[in-house]
Design a protein around this motif. Structure first.
Motif, PDB file in Angstrom:
ATOM      1  N   ASP A   1       0.845  -1.188   0.000  1.00  0.00           N
ATOM      2  CA  ASP A   1       0.000   0.000   0.000  1.00  0.00           C
ATOM      3  C   ASP A   1       0.882   1.240   0.000  1.00  0.00           C
ATOM      4  OD1 ASP A   1      -2.195  -1.633   0.070  1.00  0.00           O
ATOM      5  OD2 ASP A   1      -2.342  -1.583   2.279  1.00  0.00           O
ATOM      6  N   ARG A   2       0.567   2.157  -0.858  1.00  0.00           N
ATOM      7  CA  ARG A   2       1.348   3.383  -0.975  1.00  0.00           C
ATOM      8  C   ARG A   2       1.090   4.273   0.234  1.00  0.00           C
ATOM      9  NH1 ARG A   2       3.661   5.994  -5.297  1.00  0.00           N
ATOM     10  NH2 ARG A   2       3.993   8.231  -5.038  1.00  0.00           N
ATOM     11  N   GLU A   3       2.178   4.722   0.865  1.00  0.00           N
ATOM     12  CA  GLU A   3       2.055   5.610   2.027  1.00  0.00           C
ATOM     13  C   GLU A   3       2.057   7.060   1.556  1.00  0.00           C
ATOM     14  OE1 GLU A   3       4.940   4.872   5.021  1.00  0.00           O
ATOM     15  OE2 GLU A   3       4.860   2.689   4.772  1.00  0.00           O
ATOM     16  N   VAL A   4       1.148   7.818   2.100  1.00  0.00           N
ATOM     17  CA  VAL A   4       1.039   9.242   1.769  1.00  0.00           C
ATOM     18  C   VAL A   4       0.967  10.010   3.082  1.00  0.00           C
ATOM     19  CG1 VAL A   4      -0.291  11.022   0.609  1.00  0.00           C
ATOM     20  CG2 VAL A   4      -0.137   8.735  -0.391  1.00  0.00           C
ATOM     21  N   GLY A   5       1.892  10.935   3.294  1.00  0.00           N
ATOM     22  CA  GLY A   5       1.910  11.739   4.497  1.00  0.00           C
ATOM     23  C   GLY A   5       1.274  13.100   4.273  1.00  0.00           C
ATOM     24  N   PRO A   6       1.153  13.868   5.318  1.00  0.00           N
ATOM     25  CA  PRO A   6       0.582  15.215   5.160  1.00  0.00           C
ATOM     26  C   PRO A   6       1.497  16.082   4.310  1.00  0.00           C
ATOM     27  CG  PRO A   6       1.461  14.923   7.368  1.00  0.00           C
ATOM     28  CD  PRO A   6       1.524  13.587   6.710  1.00  0.00           C
ATOM     29  N   PRO A   7       0.944  16.939   3.459  1.00  0.00           N
ATOM     30  CA  PRO A   7       1.781  17.778   2.601  1.00  0.00           C
ATOM     31  C   PRO A   7       2.464  18.883   3.400  1.00  0.00           C
ATOM     32  CG  PRO A   7      -0.523  18.350   2.313  1.00  0.00           C
ATOM     33  CD  PRO A   7      -0.496  17.160   3.220  1.00  0.00           C
ATOM     34  N   LEU A   8       3.388  19.565   2.745  1.00  0.00           N
ATOM     35  CA  LEU A   8       4.057  20.703   3.367  1.00  0.00           C
ATOM     36  C   LEU A   8       3.074  21.822   3.674  1.00  0.00           C
ATOM     37  CD1 LEU A   8       7.464  21.077   1.495  1.00  0.00           C
ATOM     38  CD2 LEU A   8       7.135  20.777   3.937  1.00  0.00           C
ATOM     39  N   LEU A   9       3.473  22.646   4.643  1.00  0.00           N
ATOM     40  CA  LEU A   9       2.690  23.803   5.073  1.00  0.00           C
ATOM     41  C   LEU A   9       1.307  23.380   5.569  1.00  0.00           C
ATOM     42  CD1 LEU A   9       3.653  26.357   2.270  1.00  0.00           C
ATOM     43  CD2 LEU A   9       4.851  25.797   4.373  1.00  0.00           C
ATOM     44  N   THR A  10       1.271  22.265   6.307  1.00  0.00           N
ATOM     45  CA  THR A  10       0.033  21.805   6.931  1.00  0.00           C
ATOM     46  C   THR A  10      -0.124  22.483   8.284  1.00  0.00           C
ATOM     47  OG1 THR A  10       0.255  19.661   5.846  1.00  0.00           O
ATOM     48  CG2 THR A  10      -1.206  19.771   7.757  1.00  0.00           C
ATOM     49  N   PRO A  11      -1.300  23.013   8.645  1.00  0.00           N
ATOM     50  CA  PRO A  11      -1.477  23.685   9.944  1.00  0.00           C
ATOM     51  C   PRO A  11      -1.278  22.716  11.107  1.00  0.00           C
ATOM     52  CG  PRO A  11      -3.253  24.258   8.430  1.00  0.00           C
ATOM     53  CD  PRO A  11      -2.489  23.139   7.789  1.00  0.00           C
ATOM     54  N   LEU A  12      -0.873  23.281  12.241  1.00  0.00           N
ATOM     55  CA  LEU A  12      -0.645  22.466  13.435  1.00  0.00           C
ATOM     56  C   LEU A  12      -1.923  21.938  14.035  1.00  0.00           C
ATOM     57  CD1 LEU A  12       2.126  24.469  15.347  1.00  0.00           C
ATOM     58  CD2 LEU A  12       2.365  22.856  13.475  1.00  0.00           C
ATOM     59  N   SER A  13      -3.056  22.498  13.648  1.00  0.00           N
ATOM     60  CA  SER A  13      -4.320  22.023  14.196  1.00  0.00           C
ATOM     61  C   SER A  13      -4.616  20.580  13.783  1.00  0.00           C
ATOM     62  CB  SER A  13      -5.462  22.938  13.738  1.00  0.00           C
ATOM     63  OG  SER A  13      -5.487  23.013  12.318  1.00  0.00           O
ATOM     64  N   GLU A  14      -3.961  20.075  12.736  1.00  0.00           N
ATOM     65  CA  GLU A  14      -4.167  18.702  12.298  1.00  0.00           C
ATOM     66  C   GLU A  14      -3.235  17.716  12.989  1.00  0.00           C
ATOM     67  OE1 GLU A  14      -4.093  18.333   8.105  1.00  0.00           O
ATOM     68  OE2 GLU A  14      -5.442  20.037   7.735  1.00  0.00           O
ATOM     69  N   ASP A  15      -2.355  18.174  13.842  1.00  0.00           N
ATOM     70  CA  ASP A  15      -1.465  17.261  14.578  1.00  0.00           C
ATOM     71  C   ASP A  15      -2.255  16.519  15.643  1.00  0.00           C
ATOM     72  OD1 ASP A  15       0.411  18.385  13.000  1.00  0.00           O
ATOM     73  OD2 ASP A  15       1.635  19.226  14.603  1.00  0.00           O
ATOM     74  N   GLU A  16      -1.972  15.241  15.778  1.00  0.00           N
ATOM     75  CA  GLU A  16      -2.653  14.425  16.774  1.00  0.00           C
ATOM     76  C   GLU A  16      -2.070  14.685  18.158  1.00  0.00           C
ATOM     77  OE1 GLU A  16      -2.445  10.384  15.695  1.00  0.00           O
ATOM     78  OE2 GLU A  16      -3.569  10.628  13.808  1.00  0.00           O
ATOM     79  N   GLY A  17      -2.936  14.702  19.161  1.00  0.00           N
ATOM     80  CA  GLY A  17      -2.491  14.893  20.530  1.00  0.00           C
ATOM     81  C   GLY A  17      -2.012  13.594  21.150  1.00  0.00           C
ATOM     82  N   ILE A  18      -1.594  13.686  22.392  1.00  0.00           N
ATOM     83  CA  ILE A  18      -1.101  12.530  23.144  1.00  0.00           C
ATOM     84  C   ILE A  18      -2.098  12.280  24.261  1.00  0.00           C
ATOM     85  CG2 ILE A  18       0.882  11.548  24.356  1.00  0.00           C
ATOM     86  CD1 ILE A  18       2.505  13.904  23.131  1.00  0.00           C
ATOM     87  N   GLN A  19      -3.000  11.316  24.019  1.00  0.00           N
ATOM     88  CA  GLN A  19      -4.102  11.044  24.957  1.00  0.00           C
ATOM     89  C   GLN A  19      -4.890  12.334  25.189  1.00  0.00           C
ATOM     90  OE1 GLN A  19      -2.517   9.036  28.401  1.00  0.00           O
ATOM     91  NE2 GLN A  19      -1.958   7.200  27.254  1.00  0.00           N
ATOM     92  N   ASN A  20      -4.837  12.897  26.380  1.00  0.00           N
ATOM     93  CA  ASN A  20      -5.584  14.129  26.654  1.00  0.00           C
ATOM     94  C   ASN A  20      -4.704  15.377  26.570  1.00  0.00           C
ATOM     95  OD1 ASN A  20      -7.914  12.611  27.179  1.00  0.00           O
ATOM     96  ND2 ASN A  20      -7.343  12.351  29.345  1.00  0.00           N
ATOM     97  N   ILE A  21      -3.473  15.234  26.094  1.00  0.00           N
ATOM     98  CA  ILE A  21      -2.537  16.361  26.021  1.00  0.00           C
ATOM     99  C   ILE A  21      -2.482  16.839  24.577  1.00  0.00           C
ATOM    100  CG2 ILE A  21      -0.176  17.122  26.456  1.00  0.00           C
ATOM    101  CD1 ILE A  21       0.087  14.781  28.412  1.00  0.00           C
ATOM    102  N   PRO A  22      -2.651  18.116  24.319  1.00  0.00           N
ATOM    103  CA  PRO A  22      -2.531  18.603  22.937  1.00  0.00           C
ATOM    104  C   PRO A  22      -1.090  18.516  22.461  1.00  0.00           C
ATOM    105  CG  PRO A  22      -2.782  20.444  24.448  1.00  0.00           C
ATOM    106  CD  PRO A  22      -2.987  19.198  25.259  1.00  0.00           C
ATOM    107  N   ALA A  23      -0.924  18.510  21.151  1.00  0.00           N
ATOM    108  CA  ALA A  23       0.420  18.379  20.581  1.00  0.00           C
ATOM    109  C   ALA A  23       1.254  19.625  20.814  1.00  0.00           C
ATOM    110  CB  ALA A  23       0.327  18.061  19.094  1.00  0.00           C
ATOM    111  N   TRP A  24       0.625  20.792  20.903  1.00  0.00           N
ATOM    112  CA  TRP A  24       1.343  22.058  21.065  1.00  0.00           C
ATOM    113  C   TRP A  24       0.689  22.898  22.146  1.00  0.00           C
ATOM    114  CZ3 TRP A  24       5.808  22.986  18.372  1.00  0.00           C
ATOM    115  CH2 TRP A  24       6.066  22.162  17.282  1.00  0.00           C
ATOM    116  N   THR A  25       1.500  23.716  22.781  1.00  0.00           N
ATOM    117  CA  THR A  25       1.037  24.683  23.782  1.00  0.00           C
ATOM    118  C   THR A  25       1.559  26.055  23.382  1.00  0.00           C
ATOM    119  OG1 THR A  25       1.045  23.018  25.539  1.00  0.00           O
ATOM    120  CG2 THR A  25       1.048  25.332  26.209  1.00  0.00           C
ATOM    121  N   ALA A  26       0.644  27.016  23.208  1.00  0.00           N
ATOM    122  CA  ALA A  26       1.008  28.374  22.794  1.00  0.00           C
ATOM    123  C   ALA A  26       0.764  29.335  23.949  1.00  0.00           C
ATOM    124  CB  ALA A  26       0.200  28.800  21.576  1.00  0.00           C
ATOM    125  N   TYR A  27       1.682  30.278  24.141  1.00  0.00           N
ATOM    126  CA  TYR A  27       1.530  31.262  25.203  1.00  0.00           C
ATOM    127  C   TYR A  27       2.395  32.471  24.881  1.00  0.00           C
ATOM    128  CZ  TYR A  27       5.944  29.172  26.756  1.00  0.00           C
ATOM    129  OH  TYR A  27       7.236  28.690  26.808  1.00  0.00           O
TER     130      TYR A  27
END
Length: 587
Positions: free
Chosen positions: A451-477
């Protein structure tokens, strides 16, 4: 009382010669003191004060031999070495008297304690050479000597210096450190400046297009300071040619060895060949593309020389995802793990750098854009675009907008697929030459297509990153809430602790300070080794027979000889019968 010289056991009787009288001042002082206060007690001053002719040895030692033995015992006691310092009192007193007589200080009795300390201190000082003194080099002085080369300015004309200032790829490390310092992130100013000078030296040694301070990975013994660079077109080709020449020489040597081995095997009986085919090797991405887009240099200290890391392979990235090892700070250190890592610590470090860069290098949305060229659709079909450029019409967002939503940030480094590459590679795809060779031969069963693997393209927003259980992938402040009009937007990665990014107007940058490990909410569960292979089943077809004993062998030989003898006798009898029949026929 009579004459004390006639009394047995008296001091006068024990001496063979004339005993000097006790000094009158001391005798009169003692008599007057005893009349008023009584006899002198042991704890009072003056008791036990040695006076000539008044000693315990005078009353106890009666002959010369005993006196000499007592002197020897006393000297032996003084020569007894200490268990802590290894010195003895006899030599110490002799050295003290020698020092006093040589220097002859005034009021020596008042400074006798200081003289004793000086004599002891001289015993533990380094022995000086007869030609020159051995000066002790302090660690701070040694470190300063190593870093002295960083602060020397290279000689060059004014025109060359102006060109270097205008076209130099040297980044402003101190400015970047200032922005990260607003959020309490980064190194000290002194270390940042030394890294700044080390990057200047790196650029002077190589022709580079871009250079950036990537970050710092901590180790158990030493740390790694990492620089991310991009060579100019000619420089990288020269280095690749040198590496290819080295590889060709190694392949030739390996080929010669294989030819010799083949000739030897042909002479011998060829054993049956195995039908097992190992899985196809996934080739690494070419330099300047995918996970090998940038070249990385590392050093343990800004004063040490930079070392170039080798390019990363898909097998190293796939294995690095399954293990978790602390770095030692030595590039040649082996990586002991299961599954076994294909390389040493330099390769493991390069694999971790590629993983961290693919997951944490971000930029404000709209800062980069894809170049408007023909054939973009074809590039997207092959796995997405790999090139981008700065947007000259970029309008930065406010700090509040960049902190409120992570959608204002995008990834500008391609993600790594499960295969270990940024662009998927079909291992069963054959070239035209291989297809032509197989046309005349029998076609074997081809394995099923992957099966051909296809990843997210360049310049993808961070909102599409998967979190870690109940922890978001990024924290902004923001860097500060007290003065929001001068705050800096800070983003922190929760998936890779130690990765940060800042944005202030049109300026932004990424940096990493950590152990090079990905966050895992659970404990590290390494892959278990495969089960032990079962033994062959025992049976008459497989089990080897037991060797016969000596008696059985002798009996077998005797039976065989008897059978041969019987056959010979039968043959002789048959021959005789044939001869008799022939004679009868003749008659």
């Amino acid at each position: 009382m009579g004459d004390p010289s006639e009394e047995p056991g008296s001091r006068e009787h024990s001496w063979s010669g004339h005993r000097p009288e006790r000094p009158e001042p001391f005798a009169s002082y003692q008599a007057s003191y005893e009349r008023e206060h009584g006899p002198i007690e042991p704890h009072e001053p003056g008791y036990g004060l040695y006076q000539p002719g008044y000693s315990p040895y005078d009353a106890q030692i009666s002959d010369t031999k005993s006196r000499m033995l007592a002197i020897q015992n006393a000297k032996a006691y003084l020569l007894k070495s200490s268990t802590t310092s290894g010195l003895n009192l006899y030599d110490h007193l002799a050295n003290m008297l020698t020092k006093i007589l040589d220097e002859q200080p005034t009021n020596a009795v008042d400074i006798i304690e200081n003289i004793s300390k000086d004599v002891k201190w001289a015993q533990f000082q380094k022995k000086m050479d007869t030609l020159r003194d051995e000066h002790e080099i302090l660690p701070t002085f040694e470190a300063a000597e190593k870093q002295k080369a960083l602060f020397t300015k290279e000689s060059g004309g004014e025109e060359e210096q102006e060109e270097e200032i205008g076209e130099s790829p040297l980044p402003n490390v101190m400015e970047t450190a200032f922005y990260f310092e607003q959020a309490g992130i980064g190194l000290s100013k002194e270390e940042s400046y030394r890294i700044f000078l080390a990057l200047r030296k790196l650029i002077s040694d190589h022709r580079m297009q871009t250079c950036r301070f990537w970050g710092k990975i901590l180790g158990l013994e030493m740390n790694y300071i990492i620089a991310e660079v991009q060579f100019q077109e000619g420089e990288e080709e020269e280095e690749e040619a040198e590496e290819e020449d080295d590889n060709e020489e190694r392949e030739k040597e390996m080929g010669e060895d294989e030819d010799e081995d083949e000739d030897e095997t042909k002479k011998k009986d060829e054993p049956p060949k195995s039908t097992y085919k190992p899985p196809p090797v996934i080739p690494k991405e070419e330099n300047g593309t995918g996970a090998n887009k940038y070249v990385y240099f590392v050093c343990n200290d800004p004063s040490n020389p930079w070392v170039k890391l080798p390019p990363v392979t898909p097998a190293q990235i796939v294995c690095a995802r399954k293990i978790k090892k602390f770095f030692t700070g030595r590039l040649d250190a082996p990586v002991v793990s299961f599954p076994p890592f294909p390389g040493n610590e330099a390769n493991y470090l390069r694999a971790q750098i590629a993983r961290i860069s693919a997951g944490t290098h971000i930029s404000p949305i709209g800062f980069y854009q894809f170049p408007e060229e023909e054939g973009d659709d074809d590039e997207e079909g092959e796995g997405g675009r790999d090139t981008f450029e700065e947007n000259p019409d970029f309008q930065p967002l406010s700090v509040a907008e960049m902190v409120d939503s992570v959608s204002a940030w995008v990834h500008h480094v391609r993600s790594i697929l499960e295969q270990g590459r940024c662009v998927w590679f079909n291992p069963f795809q054959k070239s035209e030459e291989e297809e032509e060779e197989e046309e005349g031969e029998e076609k074997e069963e081809e394995p099923g297509e992957l099966d051909r693997e296809v990843g997210p393209p360049l310049l993808t927003p961070l909102s599409e990153d998967e979190g870690i259980q109940n922890i978001p992938a990024w924290t902004a402040y923001p860097s500060t809430t007290l003065i929001p009009q001068h705050a800096v937007a800070i983003l922190q990665s929760n998936r890779w602790p130690g990765a940060f990014a800042f944005a202030s107007g049109k300026k932004f940058d990424n940096i990493y300070f950590g152990w090079g490990h990905k966050y895992s909410p659970e404990n590290q569960n390494p892959v278990l080794p495969p089960p032990v292979q079962a033994e062959y089943p025992s049976g008459p077809e497989i089990t080897e027979g037991t060797d016969p004993t000596l008696e059985e062998e002798n009996a077998f030989k005797a039976a065989k000889e008897k059978a041969l003898a019987d056959e010979e006798e039968q043959e002789e009898e048959q021959e005789e019968e044939n001869e008799e029949e022939e004679e009868e026929d003749d008659d």
